[in-house]
Design a protein around this motif. Structure first.
Motif, PDB file in Angstrom:
ATOM      1  N   UNK A  24      -0.544  -3.930  -1.057  1.00 35.09           N
ATOM      2  CA  UNK A  24      -0.303  -4.230  -2.474  1.00 35.09           C
ATOM      3  C   UNK A  24       1.163  -3.962  -2.802  1.00 35.09           C
ATOM      4  N   UNK A  25       1.652  -2.839  -2.308  1.00 39.32           N
ATOM      5  CA  UNK A  25       3.049  -2.470  -2.546  1.00 39.32           C
ATOM      6  C   UNK A  25       4.002  -3.502  -1.971  1.00 39.32           C
ATOM      7  N   UNK A  26       3.684  -3.961  -0.746  1.00 40.82           N
ATOM      8  CA  UNK A  26       4.545  -4.956  -0.100  1.00 40.82           C
ATOM      9  C   UNK A  26       4.631  -6.215  -0.952  1.00 40.82           C
ATOM     10  N   UNK A  27       3.496  -6.629  -1.473  1.00 33.11           N
ATOM     11  CA  UNK A  27       3.492  -7.849  -2.301  1.00 33.11           C
ATOM     12  C   UNK A  27       4.290  -7.628  -3.588  1.00 33.11           C
ATOM     13  N   UNK A  28       4.220  -6.410  -4.118  1.00 31.35           N
ATOM     14  CA  UNK A  28       4.984  -6.124  -5.341  1.00 31.35           C
ATOM     15  C   UNK A  28       6.495  -6.132  -5.047  1.00 31.35           C
ATOM     16  N   UNK A  29       6.846  -5.605  -3.846  1.00 30.69           N
ATOM     17  CA  UNK A  29       8.265  -5.626  -3.454  1.00 30.69           C
ATOM     18  C   UNK A  29       8.744  -7.074  -3.401  1.00 30.69           C
ATOM     19  N   UNK A  30       7.922  -7.952  -2.817  1.00 31.87           N
ATOM     20  CA  UNK A  30       8.325  -9.353  -2.647  1.00 31.87           C
ATOM     21  C   UNK A  30       8.396 -10.075  -3.997  1.00 31.87           C
ATOM     22  N   UNK A  31       7.389  -9.859  -4.832  1.00 32.33           N
ATOM     23  CA  UNK A  31       7.345 -10.645  -6.083  1.00 32.33           C
ATOM     24  C   UNK A  31       8.246 -10.078  -7.173  1.00 32.33           C
ATOM     25  N   UNK A  32       8.351  -8.760  -7.268  1.00 32.44           N
ATOM     26  CA  UNK A  32       9.145  -8.189  -8.371  1.00 32.44           C
ATOM     27  C   UNK A  32      10.493  -7.630  -7.918  1.00 32.44           C
ATOM     28  N   UNK A  33      10.574  -7.313  -6.626  1.00 32.27           N
ATOM     29  CA  UNK A  33      11.826  -6.729  -6.124  1.00 32.27           C
ATOM     30  C   UNK A  33      11.947  -5.255  -6.473  1.00 32.27           C
ATOM     31  N   UNK A  34      11.011  -4.743  -7.242  1.00 31.11           N
ATOM     32  CA  UNK A  34      11.071  -3.328  -7.625  1.00 31.11           C
ATOM     33  C   UNK A  34      10.425  -2.437  -6.571  1.00 31.11           C
ATOM     34  N   UNK A  35      10.461  -1.117  -6.825  1.00 31.05           N
ATOM     35  CA  UNK A  35       9.857  -0.178  -5.875  1.00 31.05           C
ATOM     36  C   UNK A  35       8.536   0.337  -6.439  1.00 31.05           C
ATOM     37  N   UNK A  36       7.415  -0.028  -5.826  1.00 29.78           N
ATOM     38  CA  UNK A  36       6.103   0.344  -6.379  1.00 29.78           C
ATOM     39  C   UNK A  36       5.732   1.802  -6.066  1.00 29.78           C
ATOM     40  N   UNK A  37       6.227   2.696  -6.890  1.00 30.33           N
ATOM     41  CA  UNK A  37       6.037   4.137  -6.662  1.00 30.33           C
ATOM     42  C   UNK A  37       4.558   4.498  -6.632  1.00 30.33           C
ATOM     43  N   UNK A  38       3.799   3.899  -7.564  1.00 29.51           N
ATOM     44  CA  UNK A  38       2.390   4.260  -7.666  1.00 29.51           C
ATOM     45  C   UNK A  38       1.616   3.917  -6.380  1.00 29.51           C
ATOM     46  N   UNK A  39       1.883   2.727  -5.850  1.00 22.99           N
ATOM     47  CA  UNK A  39       1.217   2.327  -4.592  1.00 22.99           C
ATOM     48  C   UNK A  39       1.568   3.300  -3.471  1.00 22.99           C
ATOM     49  N   UNK A  40       2.856   3.668  -3.432  1.00 20.75           N
ATOM     50  CA  UNK A  40       3.310   4.571  -2.369  1.00 20.75           C
ATOM     51  C   UNK A  40       2.625   5.937  -2.500  1.00 20.75           C
ATOM     52  N   UNK A  41       2.560   6.442  -3.725  1.00 20.62           N
ATOM     53  CA  UNK A  41       1.955   7.762  -3.926  1.00 20.62           C
ATOM     54  C   UNK A  41       0.470   7.766  -3.571  1.00 20.62           C
ATOM     55  N   UNK A  42      -0.223   6.700  -3.960  1.00 21.11           N
ATOM     56  CA  UNK A  42      -1.650   6.596  -3.599  1.00 21.11           C
ATOM     57  C   UNK A  42      -1.822   6.600  -2.088  1.00 21.11           C
ATOM     58  N   UNK A  43      -1.003   5.790  -1.455  1.00 18.83           N
ATOM     59  CA  UNK A  43      -1.094   5.649  -0.011  1.00 18.83           C
ATOM     60  C   UNK A  43      -0.799   6.993   0.680  1.00 18.83           C
ATOM     61  N   UNK A  44       0.261   7.669   0.224  1.00 21.84           N
ATOM     62  CA  UNK A  44       0.639   8.957   0.831  1.00 21.84           C
ATOM     63  C   UNK A  44      -0.457  10.001   0.630  1.00 21.84           C
ATOM     64  N   UNK A  45      -0.965  10.057  -0.599  1.00 17.72           N
ATOM     65  CA  UNK A  45      -1.984  11.056  -0.918  1.00 17.72           C
ATOM     66  C   UNK A  45      -3.246  10.861  -0.088  1.00 17.72           C
ATOM     67  N   UNK A  46      -3.702   9.596  -0.038  1.00 16.88           N
ATOM     68  CA  UNK A  46      -4.931   9.318   0.727  1.00 16.88           C
ATOM     69  C   UNK A  46      -4.714   9.589   2.211  1.00 16.88           C
TER      70      UNK A  46
END
Lengths: 249, 263
Positions: free
Chosen positions: B211-233
């Motif tokens: 999901x984060x990768x797709x957000x990087x591609x479409x918005x160019x921003x850094x999806x912090x929330x996706x990263x935090x979820x992924x790290x936590x899990x």
């Protein structure tokens, strides 16, 4: 009397309802070679596996160098090694690579020097660079012994170490074990189905049957107790008895 | 933990690659074939592009990242199977080697595999399809690290099962990871899943990475929330699975399975 290096007390191993080792107790003193004798399925290998920590006992205690095994596994296994005809080393590695990996596992220094030395002593020069899968069974056994001797262990477990060796190499191997034992006071637990070898090598013998110790002492004492002149006859007598009595030790 | 024991186990596996063509194929040939096939499918689909910004970026990016997860898992599981096949577990665990050192060595080996496979796939994507994965930006790096950790989690799970249930379940080494693929949302967004499956996917750290990768591609921003979820899990699962692996190891020693696996 020398200090007991290995102490086993009431060691029992059950697999479900089957009791493989049934409350055995024994000691091996420093520099002693103790022979473990018994028919197939008597519990010899299970006992060795428990002493190496790859099988957890159901009950009982193992102490090596005076330390409880379960609490000091790493310290103990750094000074213990084993060789078994039935355990091979990775086939896709050369002899030298296998020895280098073993040296790393035991954190040895002077690795090349040690390998040169053991390869020479076991006459392995000609197949040192050969892939393990291309070795004959006798060469494979020598590699397993080289792995065991490489770390210069204080305690060595040998499970039928000469089973697939020709008489010449087998005799040299026995002589080497005796020599190392004499010079380093290494403690050895030895199993074999060759009764002559057992008599030649062992200071004392423990006879196991159905997981229990049924005789213990020097080969001569056991033969005398059983009224036999040959250890092989003793073996056959015990092995064929449906319920052999447990001798007082 | 002792590094010399980890290094010894690493060298034992690296020796294998020195002269084994099939093992080299595993980390070069299959990723190459995978990428070529998916590359052509992507080129074909691009003819019909409408709402989606770039098929090439979405699919090839996803495929390269999926391979990261897959190879990280294989790095652990196949290394264990190598020991089973060569009946070497007895030699290893009758030495001072600890199960945690065994896992550490296989994790390092999996990083080496991931680096090699990524090198191949990135080059193929660049030369065959003019797709430079690094154009996605450095923000992908923490996501890649998370994919490696997810791969480790699946690898530890698979290895523990093989250790416990023997070679009968060996097929899990290749199959189990694909059970996670539909809920990793590799090639499609989580929103296309039915609601009940979305809840399961939400618990999968890899799904947040993609999901984060797709957000990087479409918005160019850094999806912090996706990263935090992924790290936590990932942190939660890895800790739990390492604990479980040690428990399985103890069960195998109690049942005498460690010396029998591979027989």
């Amino acid at each position: 009397m020398a200090e007991a290096v290995v102490q086993v007390q009431n060691l029992t191993k059950c697999f479900g309802t089957f009791t493989a080792v049934d409350g055995i107790s024994f000691e091996i003193r420093e520099g002693e070679i103790l022979g473990l004798l018994g028919p197939n399925g008597a519990g010899k290998t299970t006992t060795i596996h428990m002493l190496l920590g790859v099988i957890t006992p159901t009950s009982g205690a193992i102490r090596v160098f005076g330390l409880p095994f379960d609490q000091h596994r790493e310290t103990i296994l750094n000074q213990v090694n084993f060789s078994s005809t039935y355990v091979s080393l990775p086939q896709a590695l050369t002899v030298e690579e296998n020895l280098r990996v073993a040296a790393g596992l035991y954190g040895l220094d002077r690795v090349s020097e040690r390998i040169d030395d053991i390869v020479t002593r076991l006459e392995m020069q000609e197949f040192r660079s050969k892939l393990t899968r291309r070795l004959s069974s006798g060469q494979m056994t020598r590699l397993s012994l080289a792995k065991a001797f490489l770390s210069e262990p204080k305690v060595l477990f040998l499970d039928e170490p000469t089973a697939s060796l020709d008489p010449d190499i087998a005799a040299k191997t026995r002589a080497m074990i005796q020599e190392i034992r004499r010079t380093t006071r290494m403690t050895v637990l030895y199993t074999s189905h060759n009764m002559r070898e057992m008599e030649e090598m062992s200071d004392r013998i423990i006879f196991l049957q159905r997981g229990r110790i049924i005789a213990e002492g020097t080969a001569d004492a056991i033969k005398a107790e059983c009224g036999e002149t040959d250890l092989e006859e003793v073996f056959l007598k015990f092995a064929r008895e449906p319920e052999a009595p447990v001798h007082e030790r | 933990m002792k590094f010399h024991r980890i290094a010894a186990l690493l060298s034992r596996h690296l020796y294998l690659y020195k002269r084994s063509f099939p093992r080299v194929m595993e980390i070069i040939y299959w990723p190459f074939v995978d990428l070529v096939i998916w590359g052509f499918i992507t080129l074909y689909l691009e003819r019909f592009k409408g709402t989606m910004p770039s098929f090439v970026t979405f699919f090839l990016g996803a495929l390269i990242l999926w391979d990261v997860l897959f190879r990280a898992q294989q790095g652990i599981t196949i290394s264990f199977l190598e020991e089973v096949w060569s009946r070497n577990l007895m030699n290893l665990f009758a030495s001072p080697l600890k199960p945690s050192e065994f896992l550490a060595a296989t994790m390092l080996l999996s990083i080496a595999k991931v680096v090699t496979v990524s090198f191949v796939t990135v080059l193929v994507a660049l030369f065959f399809y003019s797709f430079n994965v690094f154009l996605l930006g450095l923000s992908l790096v923490p996501f890649i690290v998370n994919l490696i950790v997810t791969g480790w989690c699946i690898g530890v799970l698979t290895t523990g099962l093989i250790m416990r249930y023997g070679q009968e379940v060996e097929v899990l080494a290749w199959g189990l990871v694909f059970l996670f693929q539909p809920i990793s949302c590799v090639f499609y967004p989580m929103s296309v899943l039915p609601e009940w499956l979305r809840a399961i996917a939400w618990m999968n750290p890899a799904a947040h990475v993609f999901e984060g990768m797709r957000r990087v591609i479409t918005t160019g921003g850094f999806p912090v929330q996706d990263l935090l979820w992924s790290m936590g899990l990932n942190a939660l699962y890895l800790a739990a699975l390492i604990f479980w692996f040690h428990r399985m190891f103890a069960v195998c020693k109690e049942k005498g399975l460690l010396v029998r696996v591979g027989e």
